[in-house]
Structure formats: structure tokens, C-alpha cells
Write a protein that holds these residues in place. Structure first.
Motif: not given
Length: 176
Positions: A45-56
Motif C-alpha cells: 500500500l502507498a500514499t503520498a503526503v504533500n506540504e499541506r499535510a494532506e494524504a493522497l
């Protein structure tokens, strides 16, 4: 010490994704028990977290439980495939985003009383949009979801899968 011993197993059903075995289990008091065991491939499983602390995350329907929920991209690890590579492949196929370098978040055994499957969760702190997802049938939509909302989303049943809830709670704790 209370140990259950698996004395033998016989396959009763098999397909490319899993095998159902019947095990002869010896209980600590010497009695025997027939126990079904599901042997499965690892899941990445994978996700990314952006600079706004949001997960895809992806919003998808699970027909088995007839529920909708937010999930990380996920899928089985193919024979000979590196687990982190499988996680990156699944994220790209299901979201249209290619993760930056992945970090191992956690490994869980979601149903260890019935199955030997292990779910390996990864995350990246950046991702590149490469286009529409190859496997767009896997979800109704893909969104960047604020990690600060994760505890309330779990409480409302919007993240029903235990492996997803555990991983996203840990990310919520790690990423401030």
C-alpha cells in the motif's frame, strides 16, 4: 505456555491470489482442531503526503462488505517483485501520481487468526502527477485529504478498513 501447533496442512482450494488450506492443529491440552487457513501473497500500500499535510487517497466501493471508504492505493506483490516497488506501482496505477522515494510506515497482519497475509504500508513526502490513473475503475475519485481530519473520518466510518485506519493514524501522528 499456551501454544497451538500446526501439525500439517492440506490445500482444499487454490487460485492465483490465495490458497485455502485445512490445518491439523494441536491445542495446548493435546486436543486436535481442524482449522482453515488462508495463505495469501503480500499486499503493498502507498500514499503520498504533500506540504499541506494532506494524504493522497482513493474513494472506493468494496462490494464484499457493500461499503464506501477512503483508502491508500493497494495491491498484491507479484512474484519476484520488491515490496516497495509494488507499492509505488499500485499508487501510480490507481491514482495517476508517481511517488517520490517511499518510506516504510508499518506492516500489519489484518486477519492473523485466519490468514497469513501481511500488508506493507509505505508513504512518500512528494509525488508527481503523471496523468489519469491506469486503473481508474478501482475508485470513484482520488483526493488529497487533510491528515488532521483522519481521526474524525475514522470515527464516522469513512475509513472502514483497519489497515488503512492504522496507517493513516500513524501518518497523522508523524506528519505535523
Amino acid at each position: 505456555m499456551s501454544v497451538w501447533r500446526n501439525l500439517s496442512e492440506e490445500t482444499v482450494y487454490e487460485n492465483p491470489w490465495f490458497r485455502v488450506n485445512l490445518a491439523d492443529v494441536e491445542l495446548p491440552d493435546g486436543r486436535h482442531l481442524d482449522h482453515y487457513v488462508i495463505r495469501q501473497r503480500p499486499v503493498a500500500l502507498a500514499t503520498a503526503v504533500n506540504e499541506r499535510a494532506e494524504a493522497l487517497l482513493i474513494w472506493r466501493h468494496r462490494f464484499i462488505t457493500d461499503t464506501w471508504g477512503w483508502e491508500m492505493a493497494a495491491g498484491v506483490v507479484e512474484d519476484g517483485e520488491d515490496i516497495a516497488d509494488a507499492a509505488a506501482r499500485e499508487m501510480e496505477e490507481e491514482t495517476g501520481w508517481r511517488p517520490g522515494p517511499l518510506r516504510h510506515l508499518m506492516t500489519v497482519e489484518p486477519s492473523n487468526g485466519l490468514s497469513d497475509v501481511r500488508h506493507h504500508l509505505y508513504w512518500a513526502d512528494k509525488a508527481t502527477h503523471i496523468g489519469e490513473p491506469e486503473d481508474d475503475f478501482e475508485s470513484a475519485r482520488r483526493e488529497w485529504v487533510p491528515l488532521k481530519q483522519v481521526p474524525d473520518m475514522i470515527a464516522r466510518g469513512e475509513i472502514p478498513a483497519a489497515n488503512m485506519a492504522a496507517g493513516l493514524l500513524l501518518l497523522h501522528h508523524l506528519v505535523k
